[in-house]
Design a protein around this motif. Structure first.
Motif, PDB file in Angstrom:
ATOM      1  N   ASN A  73      -7.931  -0.575  -3.428  1.00  0.00           N
ATOM      2  CA  ASN A  73      -7.893  -2.040  -3.431  1.00  0.00           C
ATOM      3  C   ASN A  73      -6.857  -2.477  -4.468  1.00  0.00           C
ATOM      4  O   ASN A  73      -7.128  -2.511  -5.666  1.00  0.00           O
ATOM      5  CB  ASN A  73      -9.271  -2.612  -3.768  1.00  0.00           C
ATOM      6  CG  ASN A  73      -9.323  -4.124  -3.596  1.00  0.00           C
ATOM      7  OD1 ASN A  73      -8.286  -4.799  -3.590  1.00  0.00           O
ATOM      8  ND2 ASN A  73     -10.513  -4.666  -3.435  1.00  0.00           N
ATOM      9  N   ARG A 113      -2.190   8.202   0.303  1.00  0.00           N
ATOM     10  CA  ARG A 113      -3.539   7.761   0.660  1.00  0.00           C
ATOM     11  C   ARG A 113      -4.406   8.921   1.137  1.00  0.00           C
ATOM     12  O   ARG A 113      -5.622   8.915   0.939  1.00  0.00           O
ATOM     13  CB  ARG A 113      -3.490   6.657   1.714  1.00  0.00           C
ATOM     14  CG  ARG A 113      -2.812   5.376   1.234  1.00  0.00           C
ATOM     15  CD  ARG A 113      -3.305   4.146   1.986  1.00  0.00           C
ATOM     16  NE  ARG A 113      -3.277   4.301   3.421  1.00  0.00           N
ATOM     17  CZ  ARG A 113      -2.216   4.067   4.190  1.00  0.00           C
ATOM     18  NH1 ARG A 113      -1.080   3.660   3.643  1.00  0.00           N
ATOM     19  NH2 ARG A 113      -2.291   4.218   5.505  1.00  0.00           N
ATOM     20  N   MET A 141       0.833  -1.197   0.000  1.00  0.00           N
ATOM     21  CA  MET A 141       0.000   0.000   0.000  1.00  0.00           C
ATOM     22  C   MET A 141       0.872   1.253   0.000  1.00  0.00           C
ATOM     23  O   MET A 141       1.960   1.266   0.582  1.00  0.00           O
ATOM     24  CB  MET A 141      -0.901   0.013   1.229  1.00  0.00           C
ATOM     25  CG  MET A 141      -2.044  -0.982   1.176  1.00  0.00           C
ATOM     26  SD  MET A 141      -3.252  -0.603  -0.122  1.00  0.00           S
ATOM     27  CE  MET A 141      -3.950   0.915   0.530  1.00  0.00           C
ATOM     28  N   GLY A 147      -7.610   8.434  -0.914  1.00  0.00           N
ATOM     29  CA  GLY A 147      -8.489   7.555  -0.152  1.00  0.00           C
ATOM     30  C   GLY A 147      -8.106   6.091  -0.246  1.00  0.00           C
ATOM     31  O   GLY A 147      -6.962   5.739  -0.571  1.00  0.00           O
ATOM     32  N   ASP A 148      -9.068   5.199   0.003  1.00  0.00           N
ATOM     33  CA  ASP A 148      -8.821   3.759   0.014  1.00  0.00           C
ATOM     34  C   ASP A 148      -8.519   3.242  -1.383  1.00  0.00           C
ATOM     35  O   ASP A 148      -9.117   3.697  -2.371  1.00  0.00           O
ATOM     36  CB  ASP A 148     -10.024   3.000   0.583  1.00  0.00           C
ATOM     37  CG  ASP A 148     -10.245   3.309   2.066  1.00  0.00           C
ATOM     38  OD1 ASP A 148      -9.260   3.659   2.736  1.00  0.00           O
ATOM     39  OD2 ASP A 148     -11.401   3.218   2.517  1.00  0.00           O
TER      40      ASP A 148
END
Length: 304
Positions: A300, A293, A287, A297-298
């Motif tokens: 996947n 981030r 990540m 944001g998030d």
């Protein structure tokens, strides 16, 4: 005493009668440079615990042991207890999730405090007579996955794999503006910028460079993109996106603004290869750090 790298193999019937030299070159895929180093620089070749020359004719059932010579360490590279985020390690390789703001190898400007200094300390703690062999490199301010070979024999394999495009890396970048196409290839040759020893630019006489990208998320004035490199030129991603008018956020060297992030918003999130010794596929994800981030944001990673 520090332990040099060694290989131990049992000879099968298919190699009965083969010269030890040919077995090492063809089956173990030793480079001629490595074989020469073993012969002349304190390396050893044993068959059934007895020293042999490369002219020995193998027999089925023989146990061959290759002792590589201890590796020389550059006097400019000093071991330092630097924290390393190691996400994979075996006797041949390390995969490290590199934070931003740390160089990979020492330079005139950064003689200490690098990933290489930390890796050398890590190897010495394991009592290994190895040195640091970086396979891929990341700029000081680029974060993400870094592959390091722990010994020269592994490095020879990885360098060959890299030349044949068998080591696959993907990146995430946050670029200014909104791109015209969801998916595209930036195909533009890159060379050194005239008058600079650091900057690169797109120029007709540069080396071929191809960057594949896919838009992941769009925001009001910037875009998250996933990137795959077909070539590996210095600063390739940064130069290519600046060239098409969408420099990376934080990349003030190539026209990006530092209002939202203080370094180029670039992260190596995926590393994939077939392990040269186990022959198993290895795939790693990491990540991005919080500075990226907080912008997008998030994420996947498995769906990119």
């Amino acid at each position: 005493m520090k332990q040099p790298f060694s290989i131990k193999e049992k000879i099968g019937p298919e190699h009965d009668g083969v010269l030890l030299r040919d077995y090492l070159l063809k089956e173990q895929q030793l480079s001629r440079r490595a074989l020469k180093a073993i012969k002349f620089n304190e390396g050893f070749l044993y068959v059934n615990d007895e020293p042999k020359t490369v002219r020995y004719q193998l027999k089925a059932g023989d146990i061959v042991k290759i002792m590589f010579p201890p590796e020389g360490i550059s006097p400019s590279l000093l071991p330092e207890p630097i924290p390393l985020n190691i996400i994979y390690e075996d006797e041949h390789a390390l995969v490290i999730n590199k934070p931003p703001d740390i160089p990979v190898i020492p330079s005139q400007k950064y003689s200490t405090g690098t990933i290489a200094n930390g890796v050398l300390f890590h190897l010495e703690q394991q009592n290994l007579a190895y040195t640091v062999h970086t396979v891929n490199r990341l700029d000081r301010d680029t974060s993400g996955l870094l592959l390091i070979a722990k010994h020269r024999h592994a490095h020879d394999f990885f360098v060959k794999m890299q030349k044949e495009h068998h080591i696959h890396r993907r990146y995430l970048a946050v670029v200014h503006g909104t791109l015209d196409k969801d998916n595209d290839v930036i195909d533009a040759p890159i060379g050194r910028k005239e008058g600079s020893i650091i900057e690169r630019c797109v120029r007709p006489d540069g080396k071929p460079a191809r960057t594949h990208y896919k838009m992941i998320k769009t925001f009001s004035d910037f875009t998250l993109v996933a990137i795959r490199l077909e070539t590996g030129r210095t600063h390739q991603i940064r130069v290519h996106f600046s060239h098409i008018g969408h420099p990376l956020l934080g990349d003030d060297l190539y026209g990006g603004s530092t209002d939202r992030i203080q370094r180029q918003a670039l992260h190596s999130f995926e590393l994939r290869f077939i392990h040269p010794f186990t022959h198993q596929e290895q795939c790693f994800h990491a990540m991005p750090p919080t500075d990226i981030r907080s912008l997008v944001g998030d994420i996947n990673l498995q769906n990119l």
